[in-house]
Design an enzyme around this catalytic site. Structure first.
Site, short mmCIF file in Angstrom:
data_model
loop_
_atom_site.label_atom_id
_atom_site.label_comp_id
_atom_site.label_asym_id
_atom_site.label_seq_id
_atom_site.Cartn_x
_atom_site.Cartn_y
_atom_site.Cartn_z
N HIS A 45 0.81 -1.21 0.00
CA HIS A 45 0.00 0.00 0.00
C HIS A 45 0.86 1.27 0.00
O HIS A 45 0.34 2.36 -0.23
CB HIS A 45 -0.96 0.00 1.19
N ARG A 70 7.63 -4.92 2.94
CA ARG A 70 6.38 -5.63 2.67
C ARG A 70 6.20 -5.66 1.16
O ARG A 70 6.29 -4.63 0.50
CB ARG A 70 5.18 -4.95 3.31
N GLU A 145 -4.71 -11.66 7.86
CA GLU A 145 -5.57 -10.48 7.74
C GLU A 145 -6.92 -10.79 7.12
O GLU A 145 -7.57 -9.89 6.59
CB GLU A 145 -4.85 -9.36 6.96
N ASP A 171 -7.68 -5.02 7.26
CA ASP A 171 -8.21 -6.01 6.32
C ASP A 171 -8.97 -7.12 7.05
O ASP A 171 -9.96 -7.64 6.54
CB ASP A 171 -7.07 -6.61 5.49
#
Lengths: 255, 255, 255, 255, 255, 255
Positions: A45, A70, A145, A171
């Site tokens: 993200h 990530r 998640e 999430d």
């Protein structure tokens, strides 16, 4: 390759992780000047791609924070590239099954533990005995998640070679039909977080969680989490600016 | 998040889409200064990667054209990254089966309609109620560009959540054993385009097509297409330059 | 180091120069694919800085167009950097006096003709006998673009080592109290252009001029100019796009 | 599109390939100034992403070396993007089965030989008859770098359309439980290299191998290899610098 | 070209200016999302060069904040480049004499008011009547930041065409033999600030000042300043992050 | 702010300086991994601009080499920007007179020793007491590289605040009517080098010189120089590659 994160964990403390979403070596270095234990470059993200991630790793190199990344998705190409670039650990989103976890961990480790390709261009220059130490020290954290992942938490956590899990509360809430959000207080969301944490503890691996505020992070560490993330560079930046702009406008309006 | 494209479609008009293949904020902004309804950053055949795409979205932000992206391939990581970066719609190449379409649409939509991960870093700042509106407004267009896809057009078009199709006439012709090319006049190619269009109309979704010239675009809109692309920044640039260079050389040669 | 421009001039022809204002190797390479004799990277009004200029020189290297640069101002630092980066000539704006011209030419040439510092990092790799040939082949063109400069044209043109002048008709018109604009038809502006051209011819140096259209370029060459610039990448790009967008909207409006 | 590599092979000579791992057009151009037959941009272990790879292809364009790329993983999106950007061949890592090879080759070739999408933005501008020649001239080299791949070498080598194999000796050794390393002398590793070479020869396709030193490259060519890589820009750079620094320190220490 | 800053001043209000020192379009756009009246790209002490400044202007374009730039030094080349790139005003450091001011203002204005060269590549596209309006609307602010400048304040402020002054309190204090620092309370520094303000008011031009906190900005506006800067993106970012990191560590230490 | 260079000089040793001409954080970091005492980013003949220089300083930050910069020309804007970016010293080309030296040194130092503007954005974050220590620790080295400069060497060397000189043997030779070149053996050139060295020693300031080989560096240190530069990253890179390519071709030719 024993980094600050290993040291913090060796002392049974919960780590303070910073989150790099801004594609700028300048903000990354400013983050690295603060007292974080680790810094995670977010290619999911975050507004960051591989080529920028490399420069962020370089910008934070001198400051002794464990560099993590990530990845956007559970794909071996990008996982291996980031490790070669110097990441000492990978957080992988949306690990919902044991099979997902196996594919992820395999990409992080050399034969015979995995199928990572050798050629750690930058990593090998930073760590002279890289090949010998990598499989033992590279950190792999599977994101739990979704409801499905919580259901499979025990199977995921028992994946050989997996270092830990990383809970994505926003999430997770969405997968439960709730609104997204950090630092949840909803008992059902917390119940699922606790299940994930319990699975990690049972498997003897680390547990991490994305948080918003220091207070919530503290609560998570006291609950047993080993690794907590402080919001993100984006959120910290915007809230700082917005606060002062509002103060100016309030003063202007005579409030 | 109701953008210009939604407005054009609300008025039952065919949209004028521009195509960004040059990795430069400068040419992107010049495109945005023109009267396009939408602008698509092409990460497939365009010379553009994620990090550049982000800057292109920023460069066109102030001009009110709906920002879209074409992804290199049907992969969730890049689809989600582009939506987080502010794309309000995704065009996905080589959707040949209903299964392809389902995987694509799922990456564009949040639970329960899909499996998109939350964290719309830039998009959420631009659109305050992003999570609440995204599933309803994000545009997903599946490229129909092979004989196989035309054969499966009805199944593809009935994928829940799919906004529309986008015909790639050049690849379609190639898959038929013909030469690549835009603005086709070959009756067999046109027959397949018509089949794709009919499937979209039947399913009640939008139909788009890549074109070369305004005249052909007009014909396609009159045929029922809702979305037509004007060539690309690359082709427009080169043909402009080449024309004047030729004029100079012709004048020089006394022609 | 005898480049295409030298060859064209050796044949007593007027050169076709392209103008690079867009900071993109992609558009620069597309320009280089066209039949220009030379390409000038514009660091004055172009949207280009040194670091980008270097990459533009690299992108056009394989195409055999003589690489030139226009500097932002008459300053030795940037002139020398661009020559080291591979420019085979420099166009310098706002040369209004013989003293300006001397300072400019000196920055382009090594001792004893000038005061350029040695160290042609890229240029020396491209041209094995660079130091031996540079003073004889490097092109220096002084911009005549004010009333004052026209008044001093003879003095400017007789600066030892100066290769030529380059007329900027738009600034020239402005300095006369008129509106800016290319391809002027105003007799007073043309009279000043003719004076500058005459001074160059008298001094036996080259004369160049910035133009907009091939037709005007042809007229200038027939008048005696040796070097004419075709508009710019920016203008060519925008006019190409704007034309087709207008056609689409006209067709849409039924016109 | 018949490039230098085709010419070298046409003369039955073993090619000298250079390896670009540094994300800099400057070092890439310096490499291109040397007498290599081909230059491979490494997007797997190299520190290079697509957007940078494009600029590297541009920087080496004028020098007549065949431009190749190694992709991070066997994924159609990045393979097609690199071909569109001008790579005349692709080296794909970790081809362990005939199925892997088929997926890889299919991404390199247009219908009916493969499933590559048309739209060779830069490649088509460089090569006027690109579509007509691509399937015949694009080079696809499958990396044989695991025990499994050696076992499947015959099946891999008989993949229709595959141009050759490329042996990765370091990963091959690791997959055998040995230490990574270039220019191997271990008889068991060499035995597997020989098996891969034999399979290529039997199938009538090219065989390449990554090497460290010119001496070893020569030996490989004499053994039958058609394509040998000289170390990498990274290694050559570092060993050059380290050598002189050591000499300075030795002289300082009076050694 | 009448921008928000002109509007604020037309209402006799003191403007809230933001300060961009980070070379990132992302942080720049986040700044632009806040309620600033203007945003100044700092090319002097900011970590920003021309090429980056251009992208920052593009990133903030859609948000309606007046774009300004502070140049590194009083040099016509960079002043003109930034105006061409779209800056609607320039802040120039170290204007110590009327002669400095004249040179600065001349670079900002076209003939007959100055010697700026025509060719507003991006600015002219944004503002259709650019040449006609530029001399009337472009903002030029001379920094008063030394004892010498305060002594010459009346002469500086009466420079024809100068829009205003901008007080740099930190350099001013240093020039007085005091420590650097923002938001000064030292009566001698304040006395000099007041002299500069008085000179501006007497000359009927605007007065601006760099501040740290909203409270101090308010005080300056009440004192008569027309333009106040809120710290900088760098300081706001770092203080935001440092605060939360400290809170975490304090909680960890049980404080 | 006492850096490795201060330490080496404190031990009366001659420093080993590396030279960064390649605009890449990757090659810069590789240089920083070697045992240099200092690293100089070359903005004059190097292919590097300010924005890149900043990233190079960041890339070498963690390795303990003193970061220096050579500026393109004696201009205060760029000198101050590089110091703010973290350079701990500046090498300035073409200091030919005492007046040149005074202007240069003044730009490096704060009031009352010079006229540097305060605002050390990155430098101040790296060094908490920056303002208090800067004037005492910032290194300023004036290049002596013309006959004129040698003639004025005593006057230059006695400039208050100047840290040292830096001999450019190639430009020095050119100014004497000789060919450029490093590591000169021409007695006349050496005589001028010796004069410059003697002037520095007499004034009690440091003396540096640009060299090509470790052997020559050693000779210079034994002669009294305090600071010697090892060639450049560009030359070291190219000679490394060229050597191995030649070996391959020689082996191929059977030599």
């Amino acid at each position: 390759m024993e980094s600050r994160l290993h040291k913090v964990w060796g002392e049974n403390k919960g780590a303070l992780n910073g989150w790099l979403s801004i594609p700028s070596t300048v903000t990354a270095e400013f983050m690295a000047m603060q007292d974080f234990d680790s810094l995670t470059v977010d290619l999911q993200h975050g507004l960051v791609d591989y080529q920028t991630a490399l420069t962020l790793f370089q910008a934070v190199q001198g400051y002794g924070r464990t560099p993590l990344a990530r990845v956007p998705w559970n794909e071996p190409g990008i996982i291996m590239k980031l490790l070669d670039a110097g990441a000492l650990g990978i957080i992988c989103p949306m690990i919902n099954t044991a099979e997902d976890a196996k594919r992820f961990v395999g990409a992080c480790l050399y034969h015979p533990d995995g199928y990572r390709s050798t050629g750690p261009t930058r990593a090998g220059l930073l760590h002279p005995n890289y090949f010998g130490e990598a499989n033992r020290t590279i950190i792999s954290m599977a994101m739990i998640e979704t409801v499905q992942a919580v259901g499979n938490a025990d199977a995921i956590c028992s994946t050989p070679g997996l270092s830990g899990i990383y809970v994505g509360p926003s999430d997770l809430a969405v997968s439960m039909g709730k609104s997204p959000g950090m630092d949840p207080t909803d008992p059902e969301v917390i119940a699922n977080i606790d299940k994930a944490l319990a699975a990690a503890k049972k498997a003897g691996i680390k547990a991490g969680i994305h948080c918003l505020t220091p207070t919530y992070m503290r609560k998570m560490i006291e609950k047993g989490f080993d690794f907590t993330t402080l919001s993100s560079d984006v959120r910290l930046f915007i809230s700082g600016v917005a606060g002062d702009v509002k103060t100016f406008r309030d003063l202007e309006a005579g409030q």
